[in-house]
Scaffold this motif. Structure first.
Motif, mmCIF file in Angstrom:
data_model
loop_
_atom_site.group_PDB
_atom_site.id
_atom_site.type_symbol
_atom_site.label_atom_id
_atom_site.label_comp_id
_atom_site.label_asym_id
_atom_site.label_seq_id
_atom_site.Cartn_x
_atom_site.Cartn_y
_atom_site.Cartn_z
ATOM 1 N N MET A 1 3.059 12.035 -15.227
ATOM 2 C CA MET A 1 2.466 12.218 -13.904
ATOM 3 C C MET A 1 2.101 13.646 -13.535
ATOM 4 O O MET A 1 1.388 13.843 -12.570
ATOM 5 N N SER A 2 2.614 14.629 -14.195
ATOM 6 C CA SER A 2 2.428 16.002 -13.750
ATOM 7 C C SER A 2 0.979 16.452 -13.859
ATOM 8 O O SER A 2 0.347 16.340 -14.897
ATOM 9 N N LYS A 3 0.479 16.953 -12.747
ATOM 10 C CA LYS A 3 -0.876 17.504 -12.731
ATOM 11 C C LYS A 3 -0.820 18.989 -12.387
ATOM 12 O O LYS A 3 -1.829 19.600 -12.103
ATOM 13 N N VAL A 4 0.394 19.531 -12.396
ATOM 14 C CA VAL A 4 0.587 20.923 -12.040
ATOM 15 C C VAL A 4 0.115 21.798 -13.200
ATOM 16 O O VAL A 4 0.587 21.655 -14.319
ATOM 17 N N PRO A 5 -0.841 22.690 -12.921
ATOM 18 C CA PRO A 5 -1.294 23.583 -13.990
ATOM 19 C C PRO A 5 -0.231 24.640 -14.273
ATOM 20 O O PRO A 5 0.659 24.884 -13.471
ATOM 21 N N GLY A 6 -0.351 25.247 -15.403
ATOM 22 C CA GLY A 6 0.556 26.354 -15.711
ATOM 23 C C GLY A 6 1.526 26.011 -16.818
ATOM 24 O O GLY A 6 1.382 25.022 -17.520
ATOM 25 N N ARG A 7 2.532 26.849 -16.912
ATOM 26 C CA ARG A 7 3.474 26.766 -18.024
ATOM 27 C C ARG A 7 4.543 25.712 -17.784
ATOM 28 O O ARG A 7 5.337 25.820 -16.871
ATOM 29 N N LYS A 8 4.568 24.742 -18.653
ATOM 30 C CA LYS A 8 5.577 23.677 -18.569
ATOM 31 C C LYS A 8 6.897 24.135 -19.187
ATOM 32 O O LYS A 8 7.932 23.528 -18.950
ATOM 33 N N ASP A 9 6.869 25.193 -19.988
ATOM 34 C CA ASP A 9 8.083 25.635 -20.651
ATOM 35 C C ASP A 9 9.033 26.381 -19.720
ATOM 36 O O ASP A 9 10.165 26.671 -20.074
ATOM 37 N N LEU A 10 8.613 26.677 -18.506
ATOM 38 C CA LEU A 10 9.481 27.375 -17.564
ATOM 39 C C LEU A 10 10.569 26.454 -17.015
ATOM 40 O O LEU A 10 11.640 26.914 -16.625
ATOM 41 N N VAL A 11 10.288 25.167 -16.976
ATOM 42 C CA VAL A 11 11.274 24.175 -16.549
ATOM 43 C C VAL A 11 11.311 23.110 -17.647
ATOM 44 O O VAL A 11 10.667 22.071 -17.538
ATOM 45 N N PRO A 12 12.048 23.391 -18.727
ATOM 46 C CA PRO A 12 12.041 22.461 -19.852
ATOM 47 C C PRO A 12 12.730 21.142 -19.521
ATOM 48 O O PRO A 12 13.621 21.077 -18.684
ATOM 49 N N VAL A 13 12.271 20.108 -20.186
ATOM 50 C CA VAL A 13 12.908 18.801 -20.095
ATOM 51 C C VAL A 13 13.660 18.631 -21.407
ATOM 52 O O VAL A 13 13.064 18.594 -22.477
ATOM 53 N N ARG A 14 14.945 18.563 -21.307
ATOM 54 C CA ARG A 14 15.789 18.491 -22.499
ATOM 55 C C ARG A 14 15.725 17.109 -23.158
ATOM 56 O O ARG A 14 15.534 16.097 -22.476
ATOM 57 N N ALA A 15 15.928 17.097 -24.452
ATOM 58 C CA ALA A 15 15.966 15.834 -25.192
ATOM 59 C C ALA A 15 17.040 14.937 -24.587
ATOM 60 O O ALA A 15 18.102 15.413 -24.179
ATOM 61 N N GLY A 16 16.747 13.665 -24.493
ATOM 62 C CA GLY A 16 17.697 12.711 -23.947
ATOM 63 C C GLY A 16 17.601 12.510 -22.448
ATOM 64 O O GLY A 16 18.326 11.690 -21.883
ATOM 65 N N TYR A 17 16.697 13.246 -21.799
ATOM 66 C CA TYR A 17 16.539 13.113 -20.345
ATOM 67 C C TYR A 17 16.222 11.677 -19.941
ATOM 68 O O TYR A 17 16.562 11.220 -18.855
ATOM 69 N N ASP A 18 15.554 10.948 -20.832
ATOM 70 C CA ASP A 18 15.082 9.611 -20.488
ATOM 71 C C ASP A 18 16.154 8.528 -20.583
ATOM 72 O O ASP A 18 15.933 7.408 -20.138
ATOM 73 N N ALA A 19 17.335 8.862 -21.094
ATOM 74 C CA ALA A 19 18.408 7.866 -21.168
ATOM 75 C C ALA A 19 18.800 7.389 -19.773
ATOM 76 O O ALA A 19 18.999 6.193 -19.547
ATOM 77 N N GLY A 20 18.900 8.302 -18.842
ATOM 78 C CA GLY A 20 19.228 7.920 -17.468
ATOM 79 C C GLY A 20 18.132 7.110 -16.827
ATOM 80 O O GLY A 20 18.401 6.175 -16.051
ATOM 81 N N ILE A 21 16.893 7.444 -17.143
ATOM 82 C CA ILE A 21 15.759 6.713 -16.566
ATOM 83 C C ILE A 21 15.751 5.269 -17.047
ATOM 84 O O ILE A 21 15.581 4.347 -16.234
ATOM 85 N N ILE A 22 15.949 5.045 -18.327
ATOM 86 C CA ILE A 22 15.925 3.654 -18.800
ATOM 87 C C ILE A 22 17.114 2.866 -18.278
ATOM 88 O O ILE A 22 17.010 1.662 -18.061
ATOM 89 N N ASP A 23 18.227 3.541 -18.039
ATOM 90 C CA ASP A 23 19.371 2.847 -17.430
ATOM 91 C C ASP A 23 19.020 2.360 -16.033
ATOM 92 O O ASP A 23 19.347 1.234 -15.655
ATOM 93 N N VAL A 24 18.361 3.204 -15.252
ATOM 94 C CA VAL A 24 17.955 2.830 -13.898
ATOM 95 C C VAL A 24 16.975 1.666 -13.950
ATOM 96 O O VAL A 24 17.114 0.682 -13.210
ATOM 97 N N LEU A 25 15.966 1.746 -14.819
ATOM 98 C CA LEU A 25 14.975 0.687 -14.921
ATOM 99 C C LEU A 25 15.593 -0.642 -15.364
ATOM 100 O O LEU A 25 15.274 -1.697 -14.832
ATOM 101 N N GLU A 26 16.505 -0.563 -16.290
ATOM 102 C CA GLU A 26 17.181 -1.765 -16.771
ATOM 103 C C GLU A 26 18.016 -2.405 -15.667
ATOM 104 O O GLU A 26 17.957 -3.624 -15.461
ATOM 105 N N ARG A 27 18.791 -1.597 -14.955
ATOM 106 C CA ARG A 27 19.615 -2.122 -13.858
ATOM 107 C C ARG A 27 18.758 -2.707 -12.735
ATOM 108 O O ARG A 27 19.095 -3.731 -12.151
ATOM 109 N N ALA A 28 17.659 -2.054 -12.442
ATOM 110 C CA ALA A 28 16.832 -2.475 -11.311
ATOM 111 C C ALA A 28 16.055 -3.754 -11.595
ATOM 112 O O ALA A 28 15.938 -4.607 -10.708
ATOM 113 N N PHE A 29 15.524 -3.910 -12.798
ATOM 114 C CA PHE A 29 14.540 -4.965 -13.015
ATOM 115 C C PHE A 29 14.857 -6.000 -14.084
ATOM 116 O O PHE A 29 14.231 -7.043 -14.118
ATOM 117 N N ALA A 30 15.774 -5.716 -14.974
ATOM 118 C CA ALA A 30 16.023 -6.666 -16.086
ATOM 119 C C ALA A 30 17.005 -7.755 -15.697
ATOM 120 O O ALA A 30 17.724 -7.669 -14.757
#
Length: 177
Positions: A148-177
């Motif tokens: 979704m990000s449309k913000v121009p500029g350097r994305k490396d200033l706020v890195p997204v660490r590996a594994g960040y998506d584990a929490g997201i899939i947990d939320v999606l699974e709990r909410a909808f599955a």
């Protein structure tokens, strides 16, 4: 008539439950709701984009627009696996070849109507994003997962660490599955 409001979680679940007996429809709805993909991203997926790893299934999404690799919620992976089980595929084949955007739109609308709710393909994606945001996920994680990000500029200033998506899939699974 469809709206831009976020549909209730119960309505989104009802749509997902409605497609339980149709492997193709279930896979498509799972990618919209449990992975938050755009209809065009669902259509563009190739077999080679569905990766089986030690830590679960992943999808390489949005090669042209916002390329990202995301972890899949277990129910979404199960829906894809069930559909692919009887298919003879090549890595370059479309992952869901029968599911072009018009067909996906029809399937979701029909499932929603049968479930007695009003929902379309974009409503399912919005419901997924809303569930993750509502759970308090960092904005940068939401942007990275859903492309979704449309913000121009350097994305490396706020890195997204590996594994960040584990929490997201947990939320999606709990909410909808």
């Amino acid at each position: 008539m469809l709206t831009t409001d976020i549909i209730p979680v119960a309505d989104a679940r009802a749509v997902f439950a409605e497609v339980r007996s149709d492997a193709l429809a279930r896979a498509g709805v799972a990618l919209l709701l449990l992975a938050g993909l755009r209809p065009g991203e669902v259509e563009a997926l190739r077999v080679k984009d569905y990766v089986h790893g030690e830590d679960g299934r992943r999808l390489r999404v949005g090669a042209e627009r916002m390329p990202r690799t995301i972890r899949l919620a277990p129910s979404a992976a199960a829906a894809l696996d069930a559909y692919l089980e009887g298919q003879d595929t090549d890595p370059e084949d479309f992952l869901l070849p029968e599911l072009r955007i018009p067909r996906l739109v029809q399937l979701v609308r029909a499932a929603a109507e049968t479930a007695g709710v009003q929902a379309g393909v974009h409503d399912l994606r919005r419901a997924a994003v809303a569930a993750v945001v509502g759970d308090g996920a960092p904005v940068r994680h939401v942007e990275a997962y859903f492309g979704m990000s449309k913000v121009p500029g350097r994305k490396d200033l706020v890195p997204v660490r590996a594994g960040y998506d584990a929490g997201i899939i947990d939320v999606l699974e709990r909410a909808f599955a």
